[in-house]
Write an enzyme that holds these catalytic residues in place. Structure first.
Site, PDB file in Angstrom:
ATOM      1  N   ASP A  88     -34.260 -40.006  -1.403  1.00  0.00           N
ATOM      2  CA  ASP A  88     -35.177 -39.108  -2.118  1.00  0.00           C
ATOM      3  C   ASP A  88     -35.121 -37.694  -1.547  1.00  0.00           C
ATOM      4  O   ASP A  88     -35.218 -36.716  -2.286  1.00  0.00           O
ATOM      5  CB  ASP A  88     -36.617 -39.635  -2.050  1.00  0.00           C
ATOM      6  CG  ASP A  88     -36.791 -40.973  -2.744  1.00  0.00           C
ATOM      7  OD1 ASP A  88     -35.990 -41.283  -3.656  1.00  0.00           O
ATOM      8  OD2 ASP A  88     -37.717 -41.716  -2.370  1.00  0.00           O
ATOM      9  N   ASP A 104     -38.982 -47.664   0.318  1.00  0.00           N
ATOM     10  CA  ASP A 104     -39.498 -46.367   0.749  1.00  0.00           C
ATOM     11  C   ASP A 104     -40.266 -46.585   2.049  1.00  0.00           C
ATOM     12  O   ASP A 104     -40.812 -47.673   2.278  1.00  0.00           O
ATOM     13  CB  ASP A 104     -40.428 -45.774  -0.305  1.00  0.00           C
ATOM     14  CG  ASP A 104     -39.693 -45.319  -1.561  1.00  0.00           C
ATOM     15  OD1 ASP A 104     -38.511 -44.955  -1.461  1.00  0.00           O
ATOM     16  OD2 ASP A 104     -40.313 -45.315  -2.641  1.00  0.00           O
TER      17      ASP A 104
END
Length: 187
Positions: free
Chosen positions: A146, A128
Protein backbone atom coordinates in the site's frame (compact mmCIF):
# COMPACT_ATOMS: atom_id res chain seq x y z
CA UNK A 1 14.01 19.64 -16.81
CA UNK A 2 14.32 16.29 -18.49
CA UNK A 3 16.48 13.42 -17.30
CA UNK A 4 17.73 11.07 -20.00
CA UNK A 5 18.22 7.52 -18.77
CA UNK A 6 19.01 4.53 -20.99
CA UNK A 7 16.61 1.68 -21.58
CA UNK A 8 18.92 -0.76 -19.76
CA UNK A 9 19.12 1.54 -16.73
CA UNK A 10 15.34 1.93 -16.62
CA UNK A 11 14.78 -1.83 -16.82
CA UNK A 12 17.36 -2.33 -14.06
CA UNK A 13 15.51 0.25 -11.98
CA UNK A 14 12.20 -1.51 -12.66
CA UNK A 15 13.53 -4.94 -11.68
CA UNK A 16 15.17 -3.53 -8.53
CA UNK A 17 11.92 -1.78 -7.56
CA UNK A 18 9.90 -4.95 -8.11
CA UNK A 19 12.31 -7.18 -6.19
CA UNK A 20 12.71 -4.74 -3.31
CA UNK A 21 9.06 -3.71 -2.90
CA UNK A 22 7.47 -7.11 -3.48
CA UNK A 23 10.16 -8.82 -1.40
CA UNK A 24 9.78 -6.42 1.54
CA UNK A 25 6.01 -6.58 1.28
CA UNK A 26 5.82 -10.36 1.35
CA UNK A 27 8.48 -10.69 4.06
CA UNK A 28 6.82 -8.15 6.38
CA UNK A 29 3.42 -9.78 5.85
CA UNK A 30 4.93 -13.15 6.80
CA UNK A 31 6.36 -11.64 9.99
CA UNK A 32 3.04 -9.94 10.75
CA UNK A 33 1.21 -13.25 10.34
CA UNK A 34 3.68 -15.07 12.59
CA UNK A 35 4.12 -12.41 15.29
CA UNK A 36 0.98 -10.27 15.32
CA UNK A 37 -1.96 -12.48 14.34
CA UNK A 38 -3.00 -13.56 17.83
CA UNK A 39 -1.48 -10.67 19.74
CA UNK A 40 -2.76 -7.25 20.83
CA UNK A 41 -1.56 -4.19 18.96
CA UNK A 42 2.04 -3.12 19.56
CA UNK A 43 2.56 0.64 19.76
CA UNK A 44 5.62 2.83 19.35
CA UNK A 45 6.35 6.54 19.85
CA UNK A 46 3.43 7.25 22.16
CA UNK A 47 0.99 5.31 19.91
CA UNK A 48 2.04 7.20 16.76
CA UNK A 49 2.95 3.90 15.06
CA UNK A 50 0.75 0.93 15.77
CA UNK A 51 1.34 -2.58 14.50
CA UNK A 52 -1.71 -4.81 14.50
CA UNK A 53 -2.72 -7.73 12.33
CA UNK A 54 -5.71 -7.33 10.03
CA UNK A 55 -7.10 -9.31 7.11
CA UNK A 56 -8.58 -7.02 4.49
CA UNK A 57 -11.07 -8.51 2.02
CA UNK A 58 -11.65 -5.16 0.34
CA UNK A 59 -9.52 -2.62 -1.45
CA UNK A 60 -7.98 0.52 0.05
CA UNK A 61 -9.52 1.19 3.51
CA UNK A 62 -11.63 -1.98 3.07
CA UNK A 63 -13.71 -0.38 0.30
CA UNK A 64 -15.76 -3.14 -1.31
CA UNK A 65 -15.34 -5.63 1.52
CA UNK A 66 -19.11 -6.06 1.74
CA UNK A 67 -19.46 -6.99 -1.94
CA UNK A 68 -20.14 -10.62 -2.77
CA UNK A 69 -17.10 -12.87 -3.08
CA UNK A 70 -17.45 -13.33 -6.89
CA UNK A 71 -17.68 -9.55 -7.42
CA UNK A 72 -14.67 -8.95 -5.17
CA UNK A 73 -12.74 -11.64 -7.06
CA UNK A 74 -13.53 -9.99 -10.37
CA UNK A 75 -12.68 -6.46 -9.21
CA UNK A 76 -9.73 -7.18 -6.94
CA UNK A 77 -8.10 -10.08 -8.78
CA UNK A 78 -9.15 -10.12 -12.45
CA UNK A 79 -9.48 -6.35 -13.01
CA UNK A 80 -6.38 -5.69 -10.90
CA UNK A 81 -4.36 -8.25 -12.89
CA UNK A 82 -5.54 -6.65 -16.15
CA UNK A 83 -4.52 -3.21 -14.86
CA UNK A 84 -1.09 -4.55 -13.86
CA UNK A 85 -0.62 -6.06 -17.32
CA UNK A 86 -1.40 -2.66 -18.88
CA UNK A 87 1.06 -0.94 -16.52
CA UNK A 88 3.70 -3.57 -17.38
CA UNK A 89 3.13 -2.93 -21.07
CA UNK A 90 3.52 0.80 -20.57
CA UNK A 91 6.79 0.28 -18.70
CA UNK A 92 8.15 -2.07 -21.35
CA UNK A 93 6.95 -0.42 -24.56
CA UNK A 94 6.82 3.25 -23.51
CA UNK A 95 10.02 3.22 -21.48
CA UNK A 96 11.02 6.68 -22.75
CA UNK A 97 8.35 8.41 -20.65
CA UNK A 98 9.63 10.97 -18.11
CA UNK A 99 11.69 9.25 -15.41
CA UNK A 100 9.36 10.34 -12.59
CA UNK A 101 6.43 8.68 -14.39
CA UNK A 102 8.49 5.54 -14.98
CA UNK A 103 9.31 5.34 -11.26
CA UNK A 104 5.69 6.06 -10.31
CA UNK A 105 4.38 3.28 -12.55
CA UNK A 106 7.09 0.92 -11.25
CA UNK A 107 5.91 1.55 -7.68
CA UNK A 108 2.25 1.07 -8.66
CA UNK A 109 3.16 -2.21 -10.36
CA UNK A 110 5.22 -3.46 -7.41
CA UNK A 111 2.53 -2.62 -4.86
CA UNK A 112 -0.19 -4.10 -7.03
CA UNK A 113 1.76 -7.34 -7.43
CA UNK A 114 2.38 -7.55 -3.68
CA UNK A 115 -1.31 -7.30 -2.85
CA UNK A 116 -2.33 -9.51 -5.79
CA UNK A 117 -0.06 -12.29 -4.47
CA UNK A 118 -1.98 -12.17 -1.19
CA UNK A 119 -5.38 -12.22 -2.88
CA UNK A 120 -4.48 -15.21 -5.05
CA UNK A 121 -2.80 -17.30 -2.36
CA UNK A 122 -4.84 -16.24 0.70
CA UNK A 123 -8.34 -16.74 -0.65
CA UNK A 124 -9.07 -13.10 -1.49
CA UNK A 125 -7.60 -11.38 1.56
CA UNK A 126 -4.66 -9.04 1.98
CA UNK A 127 -2.64 -8.92 5.20
CA UNK A 128 -2.37 -5.42 6.68
CA UNK A 129 -0.48 -4.55 9.84
CA UNK A 130 0.60 -0.88 10.02
CA UNK A 131 -1.33 2.09 11.37
CA UNK A 132 -0.12 5.64 11.90
CA UNK A 133 -1.82 8.43 13.80
CA UNK A 134 -1.82 11.23 16.29
CA UNK A 135 -4.45 10.97 18.98
CA UNK A 136 -7.84 10.16 17.46
CA UNK A 137 -6.62 10.97 13.93
CA UNK A 138 -5.41 7.65 12.43
CA UNK A 139 -4.83 6.11 9.03
CA UNK A 140 -6.44 2.86 8.02
CA UNK A 141 -4.40 -0.29 8.53
CA UNK A 142 -2.02 -0.79 5.60
CA UNK A 143 1.07 -2.69 4.43
CA UNK A 144 4.27 -2.15 2.43
CA UNK A 145 2.48 -2.74 -0.90
CA UNK A 146 0.00 0.00 0.00
CA UNK A 147 2.92 2.35 0.70
CA UNK A 148 4.37 1.59 -2.76
CA UNK A 149 0.99 2.19 -4.40
CA UNK A 150 0.48 5.46 -2.49
CA UNK A 151 4.02 6.61 -3.29
CA UNK A 152 3.52 5.78 -6.97
CA UNK A 153 0.19 7.60 -7.09
CA UNK A 154 1.67 10.70 -5.40
CA UNK A 155 4.66 10.70 -7.78
CA UNK A 156 2.29 10.41 -10.73
CA UNK A 157 0.29 13.36 -9.39
CA UNK A 158 3.47 15.42 -8.95
CA UNK A 159 4.54 14.43 -12.46
CA UNK A 160 1.16 15.40 -13.88
CA UNK A 161 1.18 18.76 -12.09
CA UNK A 162 4.79 19.44 -13.14
CA UNK A 163 4.09 18.45 -16.75
CA UNK A 164 0.91 20.52 -16.78
CA UNK A 165 2.83 23.49 -15.39
CA UNK A 166 5.66 23.01 -17.92
CA UNK A 167 3.15 22.71 -20.79
CA UNK A 168 1.43 25.91 -19.68
CA UNK A 169 4.77 27.76 -19.59
CA UNK A 170 5.73 26.27 -22.97
CA UNK A 171 2.45 27.39 -24.50
CA UNK A 172 2.93 30.92 -23.14
CA UNK A 173 6.42 31.14 -24.64
CA UNK A 174 5.20 29.67 -27.92
CA UNK A 175 2.25 32.05 -28.19
CA UNK A 176 4.38 35.10 -27.39
CA UNK A 177 7.01 34.11 -29.96
CA UNK A 178 4.44 33.55 -32.69
CA UNK A 179 2.75 36.91 -32.35
CA UNK A 180 2.90 38.72 -35.60
CA UNK A 181 4.48 42.07 -35.83
CA UNK A 182 2.85 44.32 -38.35
CA UNK A 183 5.30 46.56 -40.08
CA UNK A 184 4.53 50.21 -39.90
CA UNK A 185 4.18 52.00 -43.14
CA UNK A 186 5.79 55.33 -43.44
CA UNK A 187 5.14 57.66 -46.32
Amino acid sequence: MSVTVSKATRYTLLIACLLFCVGCDQYTKKIAFEKLKSEPAITYFNNTLRMEYAENTGAFLSVGSRLSKPVRFFLLVIANAAFLIIVSGMLIFRWQMPLIQFIALSLLLAGGIGNLIDRVFLNGIVIDFLNIGFGPLRTGIFNVADMAITGGALLMLVSWLFTKDQNAKGNQVESSSTEQVTPSTTE
